[in-house]
Write an enzyme that holds these catalytic residues in place. Structure first.
Site, PDB file in Angstrom:
ATOM      1  N   TRP A 217       7.981 -20.314  56.767  1.00  0.00           N
ATOM      2  CA  TRP A 217       6.731 -21.079  56.757  1.00  0.00           C
ATOM      3  C   TRP A 217       6.945 -22.462  56.164  1.00  0.00           C
ATOM      4  CZ3 TRP A 217       3.985 -19.178  60.260  1.00  0.00           C
ATOM      5  CH2 TRP A 217       3.815 -17.796  60.418  1.00  0.00           C
TER       6      TRP A 217
ATOM      7  N   ASP B  12       1.310 -24.303  49.914  1.00  0.00           N
ATOM      8  CA  ASP B  12       0.799 -23.257  50.804  1.00  0.00           C
ATOM      9  C   ASP B  12       0.823 -21.963  49.994  1.00  0.00           C
ATOM     10  OD1 ASP B  12       0.465 -21.208  52.630  1.00  0.00           O
ATOM     11  OD2 ASP B  12       2.071 -21.846  53.991  1.00  0.00           O
TER      12      ASP B  12
ATOM     13  N   LYS C  22      -4.237 -13.106  54.585  1.00  0.00           N
ATOM     14  CA  LYS C  22      -3.237 -12.346  53.849  1.00  0.00           C
ATOM     15  C   LYS C  22      -3.905 -11.628  52.671  1.00  0.00           C
ATOM     16  CE  LYS C  22      -0.341 -14.084  56.688  1.00  0.00           C
ATOM     17  NZ  LYS C  22       0.516 -15.252  56.595  1.00  0.00           N
TER      18      LYS C  22
HETATM   19  C1  LIG Z   1       1.021 -16.225  57.502  1.00  0.00           C
HETATM   20  C2  LIG Z   1       1.450 -17.478  56.865  1.00  0.00           C
HETATM   21  C3  LIG Z   1       1.309 -18.722  57.507  1.00  0.00           C
HETATM   22  C4  LIG Z   1       0.769 -18.860  58.910  1.00  0.00           C
HETATM   23  O1  LIG Z   1      -0.584 -18.615  58.924  1.00  0.00           O
HETATM   24  P1  LIG Z   1      -1.475 -18.841  60.238  1.00  0.00           P
HETATM   25  O2  LIG Z   1      -2.846 -18.829  59.662  1.00  0.00           O
HETATM   26  O3  LIG Z   1      -1.181 -17.714  61.161  1.00  0.00           O
HETATM   27  O4  LIG Z   1      -1.101 -20.152  60.825  1.00  0.00           O
HETATM   28  C5  LIG Z   1       1.681 -19.842  56.808  1.00  0.00           C
HETATM   29  N1  LIG Z   1       2.176 -19.772  55.564  1.00  0.00           N
HETATM   30  C6  LIG Z   1       2.327 -18.593  54.931  1.00  0.00           C
HETATM   31  C7  LIG Z   1       2.869 -18.577  53.543  1.00  0.00           C
HETATM   32  C8  LIG Z   1       1.967 -17.417  55.556  1.00  0.00           C
HETATM   33  O5  LIG Z   1       2.127 -16.246  54.919  1.00  0.00           O
END
Ligand SMILES: *Cc1c(COP(=O)(O)O)cnc(C)c1O
Length: 360
Positions: A101, A171, A195
């Site tokens: 990511w 993030d 998540k």
């Molecule tokens: C799942 C995830 C993403 C991607 O998320 P989307 O909403 O599907 O774009 C980005 N960063 C992390 C840390 C993730 O766990």
């Protein structure tokens, strides 16, 4: 009805209490005579839902007044582009690459300017967080970017990088609300809610207000300009109404559970049960360096692909779902987010012990 123990990395387990409440309110939300799915986002009743969600989140995370909270669409992946679009004044930023990511965000930033890889843990399949105490950060960088918890590899920063005075963007998709954070140490904290917070469809971004301006990269779509969203209190267009409503319920559930300090203690307790067993097992091994272990995502292997597959299959039959590792890593991964009860982790470890005995 039978509920399984769901170890999915996302979309993931939600508190049962929240699901039941939502079910009770499905046909008639608080006397409105309609479901939250059916009501105008401009209605008084919906306005209360989104305002209350924001207020509860602010309380939970102790968000300072000079930070805006935005409820956005497009997923974390779209936000990879929003960061450079809104923040790259000098067209240069530093990225710490600790997994897929982080790498995707880094690659996305390259579309808009010079993205510099400040550090990486790719040399050991992202199984650790690199030393970030003295990174090659230059004065002309607009920000430093991290993925704080690496969902796929199961690593987490235990201390934030030394950004040498530069704004930090994080993030936090897979560690959102898993423990207290000092918001003032970040310029931007954001995450997809699917998540650890709610159903898919919404990104929550907490942004220091001086970063919300008209001075964005040329060509930035109206919708992706943070100022558009901030000026309209996340109601510039139709927001992901139902997702925000469920997130709001999860915030109330977290408050009832004692807030983020209490969640941290519980998450540490849960993770310890699993890591302690991985450390003593002669069959299963954790794949992450101890100092970098995530409380949320726990990858492990047997070292034998056939045995891994057998484990995932038998675990599924026993009511433990979604334990297969990410398609790019293999092995297993147990995601043990806030809503995974401690009983689920205990039962998983008991099952692993039994499997170990049978396959010794
Ligand atoms: C799942 C995830 C993403 C991607 O998320 P989307 O909403 O599907 O774009 C980005 N960063 C992390 C840390 C993730 O766990």
């Amino acid at each position: 009805m039978k509920r399984v123990y769901n170890f999915s990395a996302g979309p993931a387990v939600l508190p049962e209490e929240v699901l039941k409440e939502a079910a009770d309110e499905m046909l008639d939300y608080k006397g409105s005579g309609m479901s939250v799915m059916e009501m105008s986002h401009r209605s008084k009743v919906y306005d209360n839902i989104i305002k209350e969600a924001e207020a509860d989140l602010r309380e939970l995370m102790n968000i300072p007044d000079n930070y805006k909270v935005l409820f956005l669409q497009g997923g974390a992946s779209q936000f990879f582009a929003e960061v450079p679009m809104n923040m790259m004044k000098n067209k240069k930023a530093g990225y710490i690459v600790t997994g897929q990511w982080a790498k995707k965000a880094y690659q996305e930033a390259k579309i808009y300017g010079e993205a510099v890889e400040l550090a990486s843990s790719a040399d050991k399949t992202f199984s650790y967080i690199p030393d970030c105490s003295d990174l090659p950060i230059t004065d002309d960088m607009d920000y430093v970017y991290i993925c704080e918890n690496n969902t796929i590899y199961g690593t987490k920063y235990k201390t934030l990088p030394n950004t040498k005075g530069k704004d930090l963007v994080a993030d936090v998709s897979s560690c959102f609300l898993s423990e207290p954070v000092d918001v003032s140490k970040y310029a931007v904290i954001y995450g997809g809610v699917q998540k650890n917070v709610g159903p898919a469809g919404c990104v929550i971004a907490i942004i220091r207000d001086d970063l919300i301006t008209d001075d964005v990269l040329p060509g930035t779509p109206t919708m992706l300009k943070w100022k558009t969203q901030a000026d309209a209190d996340s109601l510039y267009n139709t927001p992901p109404c139902y997702t925000i409503y469920i997130c709001g319920k999860v915030f109330k559930w977290l408050k009832k559970m004692g807030g983020l300090e209490a969640m941290k203690a519980l998450n540490e307790k849960k993770a310890k049960i699993l890591y302690d067993y991985l450390d003593e097992s002669s069959l299963f091994k954790g794949t992450v360096e101890k100092e970098s272990r995530s409380l949320m995502n726990v990858p492990f292997v047997t070292g034998n692909e056939e045995l891994d597959a057998k484990f995932v299959k038998e675990a599924k039959e026993a009511g433990f779902e979604n334990l297969k590792g990410h398609r790019t890593v293999g092995g297993m991964r147990a995601s043990i987010y806030n809503a995974m009860p401690i009983e689920g982790v205990e039962a998983l470890v008991e099952f692993m012990k039994k499997f170990e005995k049978e396959n010794a």
